[in-house]
Scaffold this motif. Structure first.
Motif, PDB file in Angstrom:
ATOM      1  N   GLY A 279      15.459  41.898  52.035  1.00  0.00           N
ATOM      2  CA  GLY A 279      16.039  42.401  50.771  1.00  0.00           C
ATOM      3  C   GLY A 279      17.178  43.468  50.732  1.00  0.00           C
ATOM      4  O   GLY A 279      17.308  43.910  51.998  1.00  0.00           O
ATOM      5  N   THR A 280      17.358  43.955  49.775  1.00  0.00           N
ATOM      6  CA  THR A 280      18.448  44.982  49.678  1.00  0.00           C
ATOM      7  C   THR A 280      17.759  45.960  50.313  1.00  0.00           C
ATOM      8  O   THR A 280      18.709  47.053  50.969  1.00  0.00           O
ATOM      9  N   SER A 281      16.554  46.580  49.947  1.00  0.00           N
ATOM     10  CA  SER A 281      15.891  47.863  50.795  1.00  0.00           C
ATOM     11  C   SER A 281      16.198  47.715  52.458  1.00  0.00           C
ATOM     12  O   SER A 281      16.706  48.774  52.813  1.00  0.00           O
TER      13      SER A 281
ATOM     14  N   SER B 289      18.735  45.745  53.860  1.00  0.00           N
ATOM     15  CA  SER B 289      19.782  45.769  53.969  1.00  0.00           C
ATOM     16  C   SER B 289      20.595  47.068  53.808  1.00  0.00           C
ATOM     17  O   SER B 289      21.585  47.486  54.598  1.00  0.00           O
ATOM     18  N   LEU B 290      20.190  48.061  53.109  1.00  0.00           N
ATOM     19  CA  LEU B 290      20.570  49.494  52.961  1.00  0.00           C
ATOM     20  C   LEU B 290      20.313  50.088  54.212  1.00  0.00           C
ATOM     21  O   LEU B 290      21.184  50.970  54.834  1.00  0.00           O
ATOM     22  N   VAL B 291      19.111  50.141  54.939  1.00  0.00           N
ATOM     23  CA  VAL B 291      18.818  50.694  56.052  1.00  0.00           C
ATOM     24  C   VAL B 291      19.875  50.295  57.251  1.00  0.00           C
ATOM     25  O   VAL B 291      20.596  50.936  57.849  1.00  0.00           O
TER      26      VAL B 291
ATOM     27  N   ALA C  95      21.346  56.786  41.778  1.00  0.00           N
ATOM     28  CA  ALA C  95      21.192  55.641  42.707  1.00  0.00           C
ATOM     29  C   ALA C  95      19.885  55.217  42.712  1.00  0.00           C
ATOM     30  O   ALA C  95      18.959  55.738  42.330  1.00  0.00           O
ATOM     31  N   HIS C  96      19.740  53.851  43.203  1.00  0.00           N
ATOM     32  CA  HIS C  96      18.414  53.304  43.229  1.00  0.00           C
ATOM     33  C   HIS C  96      17.333  53.728  44.341  1.00  0.00           C
ATOM     34  O   HIS C  96      17.837  54.642  45.190  1.00  0.00           O
ATOM     35  N   GLY C  97      16.113  54.022  43.933  1.00  0.00           N
ATOM     36  CA  GLY C  97      15.116  54.395  44.864  1.00  0.00           C
ATOM     37  C   GLY C  97      15.167  53.983  46.230  1.00  0.00           C
ATOM     38  O   GLY C  97      15.023  54.807  47.307  1.00  0.00           O
ATOM     39  N   ALA C  98      15.514  52.650  46.471  1.00  0.00           N
ATOM     40  CA  ALA C  98      15.814  52.133  47.663  1.00  0.00           C
ATOM     41  C   ALA C  98      16.549  53.041  48.649  1.00  0.00           C
ATOM     42  O   ALA C  98      16.736  52.890  49.948  1.00  0.00           O
ATOM     43  N   VAL C  99      17.595  53.631  48.060  1.00  0.00           N
ATOM     44  CA  VAL C  99      18.635  54.193  48.627  1.00  0.00           C
ATOM     45  C   VAL C  99      18.382  55.324  49.264  1.00  0.00           C
ATOM     46  O   VAL C  99      18.426  55.643  50.508  1.00  0.00           O
TER      47      VAL C  99
ATOM     48  N   ALA D 185      27.363  48.723  42.632  1.00  0.00           N
ATOM     49  CA  ALA D 185      27.732  47.493  41.745  1.00  0.00           C
ATOM     50  C   ALA D 185      26.675  47.106  40.930  1.00  0.00           C
ATOM     51  O   ALA D 185      25.936  46.172  41.490  1.00  0.00           O
ATOM     52  N   GLY D 186      26.504  47.554  39.879  1.00  0.00           N
ATOM     53  CA  GLY D 186      25.456  47.258  39.086  1.00  0.00           C
ATOM     54  C   GLY D 186      24.321  48.363  38.975  1.00  0.00           C
ATOM     55  O   GLY D 186      23.411  48.451  40.059  1.00  0.00           O
ATOM     56  N   ASN D 187      24.323  49.172  38.293  1.00  0.00           N
ATOM     57  CA  ASN D 187      23.379  50.309  37.659  1.00  0.00           C
ATOM     58  C   ASN D 187      22.112  49.739  37.398  1.00  0.00           C
ATOM     59  O   ASN D 187      21.953  48.728  36.879  1.00  0.00           O
ATOM     60  N   VAL D 188      21.205  50.251  38.209  1.00  0.00           N
ATOM     61  CA  VAL D 188      19.766  49.335  38.032  1.00  0.00           C
ATOM     62  C   VAL D 188      19.197  49.430  36.784  1.00  0.00           C
ATOM     63  O   VAL D 188      18.541  48.510  36.303  1.00  0.00           O
ATOM     64  N   ASN D 189      19.584  50.329  35.772  1.00  0.00           N
ATOM     65  CA  ASN D 189      19.167  50.165  34.267  1.00  0.00           C
ATOM     66  C   ASN D 189      20.109  49.472  33.634  1.00  0.00           C
ATOM     67  O   ASN D 189      20.001  48.536  32.975  1.00  0.00           O
TER      68      ASN D 189
ATOM     69  N   ALA E  59      22.953  45.123  44.939  1.00  0.00           N
ATOM     70  CA  ALA E  59      21.681  44.116  45.142  1.00  0.00           C
ATOM     71  C   ALA E  59      21.874  43.209  43.995  1.00  0.00           C
ATOM     72  O   ALA E  59      21.548  41.856  44.617  1.00  0.00           O
ATOM     73  N   PHE E  60      22.059  43.275  42.947  1.00  0.00           N
ATOM     74  CA  PHE E  60      22.256  42.064  41.858  1.00  0.00           C
ATOM     75  C   PHE E  60      23.611  42.039  41.574  1.00  0.00           C
ATOM     76  O   PHE E  60      23.998  40.786  41.031  1.00  0.00           O
ATOM     77  N   GLY E  61      24.469  43.089  41.423  1.00  0.00           N
ATOM     78  CA  GLY E  61      25.789  43.200  40.926  1.00  0.00           C
ATOM     79  C   GLY E  61      27.082  42.571  41.573  1.00  0.00           C
ATOM     80  O   GLY E  61      27.918  42.267  41.278  1.00  0.00           O
TER      81      GLY E  61
ATOM     82  N   HIS F 204      18.095  36.833  46.485  1.00  0.00           N
ATOM     83  CA  HIS F 204      16.699  36.419  45.681  1.00  0.00           C
ATOM     84  C   HIS F 204      16.649  37.010  44.197  1.00  0.00           C
ATOM     85  O   HIS F 204      15.877  36.719  43.347  1.00  0.00           O
ATOM     86  N   LYS F 205      17.888  37.744  43.847  1.00  0.00           N
ATOM     87  CA  LYS F 205      17.914  38.015  42.341  1.00  0.00           C
ATOM     88  C   LYS F 205      18.819  37.203  41.640  1.00  0.00           C
ATOM     89  O   LYS F 205      18.616  36.079  41.521  1.00  0.00           O
ATOM     90  N   THR F 206      20.286  37.719  41.653  1.00  0.00           N
ATOM     91  CA  THR F 206      21.117  37.013  40.634  1.00  0.00           C
ATOM     92  C   THR F 206      21.012  35.361  41.222  1.00  0.00           C
ATOM     93  O   THR F 206      21.481  34.513  40.325  1.00  0.00           O
TER      94      THR F 206
HETATM   95  C1  LIG Z   1      16.375  45.366  43.467  1.00  0.00           C
HETATM   96  C2  LIG Z   1      17.282  46.595  44.044  1.00  0.00           C
HETATM   97  C3  LIG Z   1      17.292  47.256  45.106  1.00  0.00           C
HETATM   98  C4  LIG Z   1      16.002  46.802  46.378  1.00  0.00           C
HETATM   99  O1  LIG Z   1      16.147  45.516  46.529  1.00  0.00           O
HETATM  100  P1  LIG Z   1      14.990  44.523  47.182  1.00  0.00           P
HETATM  101  O2  LIG Z   1      15.391  43.446  47.336  1.00  0.00           O
HETATM  102  O3  LIG Z   1      13.850  44.645  46.175  1.00  0.00           O
HETATM  103  O4  LIG Z   1      14.526  45.225  48.567  1.00  0.00           O
HETATM  104  C5  LIG Z   1      18.232  48.256  45.549  1.00  0.00           C
HETATM  105  N1  LIG Z   1      19.114  48.509  44.741  1.00  0.00           N
HETATM  106  C6  LIG Z   1      19.375  48.045  43.453  1.00  0.00           C
HETATM  107  C7  LIG Z   1      20.429  48.357  42.771  1.00  0.00           C
HETATM  108  C8  LIG Z   1      18.428  46.902  42.968  1.00  0.00           C
HETATM  109  O5  LIG Z   1      18.683  46.476  41.928  1.00  0.00           O
END
Ligand SMILES: *Cc1c(COP(=O)(O)O)cnc(C)c1O
Length: 458
Positions: free
Chosen positions: A139-141, A143-145, A182-186, A229-233, A259-261, A288-290
């Protein structure tokens, strides 16, 4: 187990899946209390003697399926989850039967080939530089790493520091610059990589959650700039052209959390949101998102193939290098499922036009629900530029109470968030199954929920 018995077991799984999928559009979106209580059926000790496999499947069907969240049914708007593109699931089932390990080319030539094809197709589809490398991760988590590791190592390499060999103690410092939203995963990825959650430079955002270009601090060739690319909110996109041009001129590394944008680049009506995005060095996106691929399908993309591979390098005397593209060089995993197969299946069956149509469908849906809710007197707090809609009632209390009613209604499911310091209901239109009728039902559910909480003090 003989093949006939194996086959009967698969048939039973498929029958149960069929029962679920036949009902998924009509069932409650979120399980009721009785279904949740049913999960206690799993609380027993590990049996000494194993269950009969058919009984095991029946148990999953009887107690598990009713407690599943119907994300694939068209009325789930929580998080940014995405539904299920049927050909992707079918291809995954088939590939699961092959039981391929995608680590090495020699372990699975078919997995390796389809990954290689996906890598090329993704760069074309997303308008990224030719030759962009892709690693297929969970997932993006993750991917960011991977992207930040490539950035960190490359920036330090330029300073003459080999971080993979020497570690970070005593290394020259790197500055990390990111947007205030920025997203928590960042932050988690930065923490994991020794870049520190708290030593980042935070750039204020505008009213849509975009990084303010006029507030960008001076950058240099020891800077990692993280854009969205796509603010989480709100779904808003950072203004890539001015930000990336500044970064490039300074020699900084730019990573885009999309992640989705990031998929916006693949549809004519949203492509302009991604102008300048291809100037970045690395990108994160989820299939797995968009794109509605089943879960466990994230992607890291990196302009400089060498930088990504160097950051994720491994060695061992038993490893078999084929001289071909080796999937495990592009992820932190070694053994893993052949993620490229369902990703390939999705891209191949949608085609360029199908991907664009899917994205436009989601964005149209987001605008529709925003319009319907406005007509019902709700406040829409963001510019609906992609698939995200932020909704509020007349007061914070009313918003929170309405969300609670919606979440327990079973009719739809949305999450909550904070926007501008106040509670909001967050709608993400990201399921391929969502129809205009689903959106009308969702708007009606909103109106009923607010009605039911009327009388809550403002
Ligand atoms: C969902 C999301 C993530 C985390 O992605 P996962 O696939 O859940 O690990 C990170 N950044 C943004 C903007 C997201 O929407």
């Amino acid at each position: 187990m003989d093949f006939e018995a194996f086959s009967r077991l698969l048939d039973r799984a498929r029958d149960h899946a069929g029962d679920y999928l036949r009902s998924v559009r009509d069932r409650r979106v979120y399980p009721d209390d009785a279904a949740l209580a049913g999960l206690q059926a799993f609380d027993g000790p590990l049996p000494r003697q194993g269950l009969d496999p058919h009984a095991m499947l029946d148990m999953l069907q009887r107690y598990g399926a009713p407690a599943a969240v119907a994300t694939g049914g068209g009325r789930y708007f929580g998080f940014v989850n995405g539904g299920l593109h049927p050909p992707a699931l079918a291809a995954r089932w088939l590939a699961d039967a092959w039981d391929q390990n995608a680590a090495f080319h020699v372990m699975s030539p078919v997995a390796a080939k389809l990954e290689e094809v996906c890598e090329r197709w993704l760069a074309e589809l997303l308008d990224l530089p030719e030759g962009t490398a892709a690693g297929l991760v969970g997932g993006t988590s993750t991917s960011l790493v991977c992207g930040f590791a490539a950035a960190r190592n490359a920036l330090l390499q330029r300073q003459g520091w080999d971080v993979a060999a020497k570690g970070l103690f005593g290394a020259p410092e790197i500055t990390v610059v990111l947007g205030a939203q920025a997203h928590g995963a960042v932050y988690r990825a930065l923490a994991l990589l020794g870049l520190g959650r708290e030593r980042v430079v935070t750039v204020p955002c505008d009213d849509q959650g975009r990084m303010r270009v006029d507030k960008l601090p001076p950058l240099d060739d020891r800077t990692l700039l993280i854009l969205a690319a796509g603010n989480v909110n709100s779904g808003a996109f950072d203004l890539f052209t001015p930000l990336c041009e500044r970064a490039k001129a300074a020699g900084a590394w730019v990573h885009v959390d999309g992640a989705f944008g990031l998929w916006a680049a693949a549809a004519p009506s949203t492509r302009a949101l991604c102008d300048g995005m291809a100037l970045a060095d690395s990108w994160s996106v989820d299939a797995h998102k968009t794109l509605n691929v089943p879960y466990d399908s994230g992607i890291v993309l990196c302009r400089d193939r060498r930088a990504l591979v160097d950051a994720l390098q491994t060695s061992g005397a038993y490893l078999e290098w084929s001289g071909q593209r080796e999937s495990m060089l592009y992820t932190p995993d070694m053994s893993r499922r052949a993620r490229g197969i369902d990703l390939w299946a999705t891209l191949a069956t949608l085609g360029r036009d199908g991907v664009a149509d899917l994205i436009e469908q989601l964005c149209t849906g987001a605008r529709q629900i925003a319009d319907l809710l406005r007509a019902e007197g709700f406040h829409i707090l963001n510019d609906v530029v992609f698939n995200q809609v932020l909704v509020a009632c007349g007061s914070a209390e009313e918003t929170e109470a309405t969300l609670k009613v919606l979440q327990s209604s079973g009719e739809i499911w949305c999450g909550g968030s904070q926007w501008d310091g106040k509670p909001v209901i967050r709608i993400s239109v990201c399921g391929v199954e969502t129809t205009p009728e689903d959106l009308a039902r969702a708007a009606a559910a909103f109106a009923r929920a607010r009605q039911s909480v009327a009388g809550v003090p403002a």
